[in-house]
Each structure stands twice: as structure tokens, then as C-alpha cells.
Write a protein that holds these residues in place. Structure first.
Motif, short mmCIF file in Angstrom:
data_model
loop_
_atom_site.label_atom_id
_atom_site.label_comp_id
_atom_site.label_asym_id
_atom_site.label_seq_id
_atom_site.Cartn_x
_atom_site.Cartn_y
_atom_site.Cartn_z
N GLU A 24 0.83 -1.19 0.00
CA GLU A 24 0.00 0.00 0.00
C GLU A 24 0.87 1.24 0.00
N PRO A 25 0.54 2.21 -0.76
CA PRO A 25 1.30 3.46 -0.73
C PRO A 25 1.11 4.17 0.60
N PRO A 28 -1.21 7.62 1.13
CA PRO A 28 -1.96 7.19 -0.06
C PRO A 28 -1.73 8.12 -1.24
N ALA A 29 -1.64 7.53 -2.43
CA ALA A 29 -1.44 8.33 -3.65
C ALA A 29 -2.72 9.05 -4.01
N GLN A 30 -2.60 10.07 -4.86
CA GLN A 30 -3.78 10.77 -5.36
C GLN A 30 -4.60 9.83 -6.24
N SER A 31 -5.92 10.05 -6.29
CA SER A 31 -6.80 9.22 -7.10
C SER A 31 -6.40 9.31 -8.56
N GLU A 35 -3.39 4.51 -12.44
CA GLU A 35 -2.14 4.55 -11.69
C GLU A 35 -1.32 3.28 -11.85
N TYR A 78 -8.85 -3.39 -0.11
CA TYR A 78 -9.46 -2.62 -1.20
C TYR A 78 -10.93 -3.00 -1.37
N LYS A 144 -7.96 7.25 -1.26
CA LYS A 144 -7.78 8.04 -2.48
C LYS A 144 -7.09 7.25 -3.59
N THR A 145 -6.72 6.02 -3.30
CA THR A 145 -6.08 5.19 -4.31
C THR A 145 -7.15 4.45 -5.11
N LYS A 146 -7.07 4.55 -6.42
CA LYS A 146 -8.04 3.91 -7.31
C LYS A 146 -7.27 3.29 -8.46
N VAL A 147 -7.30 1.96 -8.54
CA VAL A 147 -6.50 1.24 -9.51
C VAL A 147 -7.41 0.41 -10.41
#
Length: 485
Positions: A24-25, A28-31, A35, A78, A144-147
């Protein structure tokens, strides 16, 4: 059960494990939907079966079930998110994306009003049953992470949705009637009516405009003619003028809002009048009908030498016009009522080559110059004044065809500088019949009375001999001079 709780419980029951080598970042990374790309083989999305009646679903206060999901593997921590992409057909060339919810029983749902808005935009506003295509993009979401699962071309469950749309707020009828009265008190629906017909193609709901053109005499108008608009169901049943009957909000206005039955409007305009009403938006407009149109532009120095487009019904106009660069339409020899197109609009003129012919089509509903298209020269222009649809066909050749050449290829004519006159010399070995046609094709041809040629007119009869032939296309009537040598 809440969606988040459902996925946490399902992960525990099935022993979900995180993807190998995935951390996990932190933070958290930006959406960002693109990504990282990774696969989840354990996700399946199955189509909904049966007809979806949006009215019935809406009455129940429910959402629309569009699919179901099954999970056997998912990254730890997730949640699953599905975006539904909707299209009118299986090409998915034009789409709209909808957010979905996933219920505790694994049903994928969308809001019925939101789905109806997408159907209106992509397919039709008509309430008749229809089919739409849908497919789903899947994402793993953690804060905010969306993959996205798979790459940008990966979709789950391409399916056909059988739908009964929501009932529209306004129910339209095939015809409406302009009902008139001399005193505003007595309305004779059996006699004092003019039928308003739907204009344009397609569904009433996609183009809810109705129109009529009528020549009102001085005697008929008098000091003012009262009027209302009523649906056919009201007029044809006879009796009193009541129910869904409309008049103008401002009695003497020539355009504006229509409101439910009042004292009606007052028409004082004599002569040929054209009225148009949008019976969904409840608006109206009436104008003095237009006999012809000018086309000021680069070809004539933006002047008004003579009218070039004419009509038999005050709706459909056509004519041969010398064009180059840009131009506009005007119903009079001045700049008071000119109109052109909206540049950079989907309805702006678009040009193509079709079977060797150069054709442009668009809508003249703005103030910008209309491009004439290539090549410069004579064009055959049509204008639907109600819809403002325009078509331009480049005239690359004008010729004679008939018995003298066994109705084969054209005997071509030569133009003058502004393409208003075309001349040739021809010999008829026998009495013959012939016509004028353009682009070596029967799509545009002239015949009939040599002093008043008409599109698609009868064959022209000429005796044996040698002749100078001159076609005159300067305004109307079109004419052809046949002079023996």
C-alpha cells in the motif's frame, strides 16, 4: 448490510490475500484510474436478465439492477468499484459512464433518473421500450487510491439492457391544432382549426416541434383573431375546448411561452404566416412566411444581388448558388435577419466526398459564416427553414442528355464567370426529347417548360436541327434558351 462491511466479510470468508509484491502506498497516492495495472482473475460480472421497467422501479423507490458480481480473489484492504459504460450499440463509439452501487447481495445498481438521462442523451427521449448496450470497468479502491483492473481496454460483462423508460413529464400527440375564434368566446373545433404537423424526422420526443403555414386574409384577421393550440385528442372529440389547451402567456406576443388555457392569443398578422410550437418545452413563434433567401458572401462581395433559394411550402428551400469562401442566409436584402452557423459546433458544416461528388451538411443556427466547401463555383443548396438543416452539393458539370445521345453520358455545357449561365452548341439528327442534369447523375436534373424549368420536370421536346443552348440559373424561374443556327 453496508457495502464496505460486505466486502470485508467476504474477504474473511474466502481467505482473500493481497496481490504478490504489492504494498500500500504510504501516504496514499492521489486518485488516478490509470495509476497501476494489475489483474484480479477472481472477479466476474454477470448480466441482468429480464426487462427493466424504470417506472415500476422508481415507484418502489429502488435502484435499477443492471448486473451481479462474484468475487473469489481481491487485493487486501481494497473495495470493488464498477463504472457502467452505456452505448446505443455494440460499437461503443459514443458512450456515457455511470457510477454504480453494489448491494449486500452482490447486485450492481444505478439510479433510474440518472439512467434515463443517459438514455435521453445517447439514444432517444421517446418513452417506447428500447435496448441499450452496457459494459463495466472495474477498479480496486482504497481511500484516495483507485487502480483499474486490467488496462484501459479491459471491460467486464458486455450486455444488452432491455428497458422500459420513465414516463416523460409531457405526453405528446401526433398532431396539434391551431384553433381560432373571432371573439375569443366561441370556439368551433369542427370548423375553425388548422392542423399543426410534426416537423423533422424521428421521434416526437426528440424533435417536439409542430408547424403550419396559412394565408390569413384581411377579412379573417379583422381587428384580431383569437387563437389557442389544442392536441388532436381534444379537437377530434368535439364539444368544448377544454383540458390540455394552451395559449400564449403574452396574448399579443409573436413568440414566447405557452400556458394552459386562458383567453388565447391575438393574431393581427395578415398574409402567409408560419407558426412553430415546441409542445414539450411549451414555446411558440410565428413569423411572416419567407418567399426566398439571399446568400451574401465572398462570391458576391457580401452583397444582395438577387434571391437564390425558393420554396413551395415556406419550409423547404433550394436553388443553384455561386459560392466560394463563406456566406450567410438572409430573407431580405439587408443584415437585419441574416443567419449562419455556430463554428466549432457538432452541427457546423462538415464536407465529404461521396461517389465523386463533394457534399457538405450542417445546421445554420448561429451567427458565424458558413463555409462553402471546395471547389469554388456553382453549388446546389437546400435549406429546411424550420430545422435549419443545410446541404451543399458542388456542381462540377452541367450537361444535356436525351434521345440525341441515347440518354447516355452528358453533352457538357460551359459556364460564364459567375456560373449563372451555361452554354453549348448541339445538333439533333432527329426530333428529340432531352433534359438538363448535373454531375453526370440524375440526382439533380431540370426539365419542363423552357421558361420555367423545374427540378425533376418533364422532358423538353425539340425538332431536328443545330442549336445554341443557354441555361440561365440567375434566380428563378430557371430557363433555357434554344436558338436555331
Amino acid at each position: 448490510m453496508k457495502k464496505a462491511a460486505f466486502f470485508s466479510l467476504l474477504a474473511l470468508c474466502l481467505g482473500f490475500a493481497s496481490c504478490d509484491n504489492y504494498e500500500e502506498p504510504n501516504p496514499p497516492a492521489q486518485s488516478n484510474p490509470q495509476e497501476t495495472i494489475f489483474e484480479v482473475d477472481g472477479l466476474t460480472v454477470e448480466p441482468h436478465e429480464g426487462i427493466l421497467d424504470l417506472d415500476a422501479i422508481n415507484i418502489q423507490g429502488a435502484d435499477v439492477p443492471v448486473a451481479t458480481v462474484k468475487l473469489s480473489d481481491f487485493p487486501k484492504g481494497y473495495q470493488l468499484q464498477l463504472d457502467m459504460e452505456v452505448s446505443a450499440d455494440d460499437t461503443f463509439e459514443k458512450t456515457e459512464v455511470m457510477s454504480t452501487d453494489i448491494t449486500s447481495d452482490s447486485t450492481v445498481t444505478v439510479n433510474p433518473d440518472a439512467l434515463q438521462a443517459v438514455l435521453n442523451s445517447l439514444i432517444t427521449k421517446d418513452p417506447a421500450p428500447l435496448k441499450a448496450m452496457a459494459r463495466f470497468a472495474a477498479y480496486a479502491v482504497n481511500g484516495k487510491t483507485k487502480v483499474r483492473l486490467g488496462d484501459s481496454e479491459k471491460f467486464y460483462c458486455t450486455e444488452v439492457l432491455d428497458l422500459i423508460p420513465l414516463t416523460p413529464s409531457v405526453i405528446l400527440e401526433e398532431y396539434y391544432y391551431f384553433v381560432y375564434s373571432k371573439d375569443g368566446q366561441n370556439w368551433d373545433t369542427a370548423k375553425d382549426t388548422i392542423r399543426m404537423s410534426h416537423i423533422g424526422d424521428g421521434s416526437l420526443y426528440d424533435n417536439p416541434k409542430y408547424s403550419f403555414t396559412y394565408d390569413f386574409s384581411t377579412e379573417m384577421i379583422g381587428d384580431g383573431l383569437y387563437w389557442k393550440i389544442a392536441p388532436a385528442s381534444v379537437v377530434l372529440k368535439g364539444g368544448s375546448l377544454s383540458g390540455e389547451v394552451f395559449g400564449p402567456e403574452d396574448a399579443v406576443a409573436q413568440d414566447g411561452k405557452l400556458v394552459k388555457s386562458n383567453n388565447g392569443g391575438v393574431l393581427t398578422m395578415e398574409g402567409v404566416v408560419m407558426m412553430t410550437a415546441n409542445m414539450f418545452d411549451r414555446t411558440f413563434e410565428y413569423i411572416q412566411a419567407i418567399a426566398s433567401f439571399y446568400t451574401p458572401g465572398d462570391a458576391n462581395g457580401w452583397s444582395f444581388p438577387y434571391p437564390v433559394l425558393f420554396s413551395d411550402d415556406f419550409v423547404h428551400y433550394s436553388g443553384f448558388v455561386y459560392l466560394k469562401g463563406g456566406f450567410k442566409f438572409s430573407p431580405q436584402p439587408s443584415w437585419e435577419r441574416d443567419f449562419g452557423q455556430v463554428n466549432n459546433s457538432p452541427e457546423a458544416m462538415a464536407f465529404r466526398e461521396d461517389g465523386g461528388q463533394f457534399i457538405g451538411e450542417g445546421v445554420a443556427n448561429g451567427g458565424d459564416n458558413i463555409p462553402a466547401g471546395d471547389p469554388d463555383g456553382l453549388k446546389y443548396v437546400t435549406l429546411n427553414y424550420l430545422t435549419r438543416a443545410v446541404k451543399i452539393v458542388a456542381i462540377q458539370s452541367v450537361g444535356m442528355i436525351g434521345g440525341f445521345n441515347d440518354w447516355g453520358g452528358q453533352h457538357n455545357m460551359d459556364p460564364n464567370e459567375d456560373f449563372t449561365e451555361w452554354t453549348t452548341e448541339v445538333t439533333f439528327d432527329n426530333d428529340t426529347e432531352w433534359k438538363i442534369r448535373m454531375n453526370d447523375d440524375w440526382g439533380i436534373n431540370l426539365g419542363g417548360d423552357v421558361q420555367n424549368l423545374t427540378e425533376g420536370g418533364d422532358n423538353i421536346k425539340t425538332s431536328k436541327g443545330t442549336y445554341n443552348v443557354k441555361l440561365i440559373l440567375k434566380g428563378q424561374p430557371y430557363a433555357v434558351e434554344v436558338t436555331a443556327k
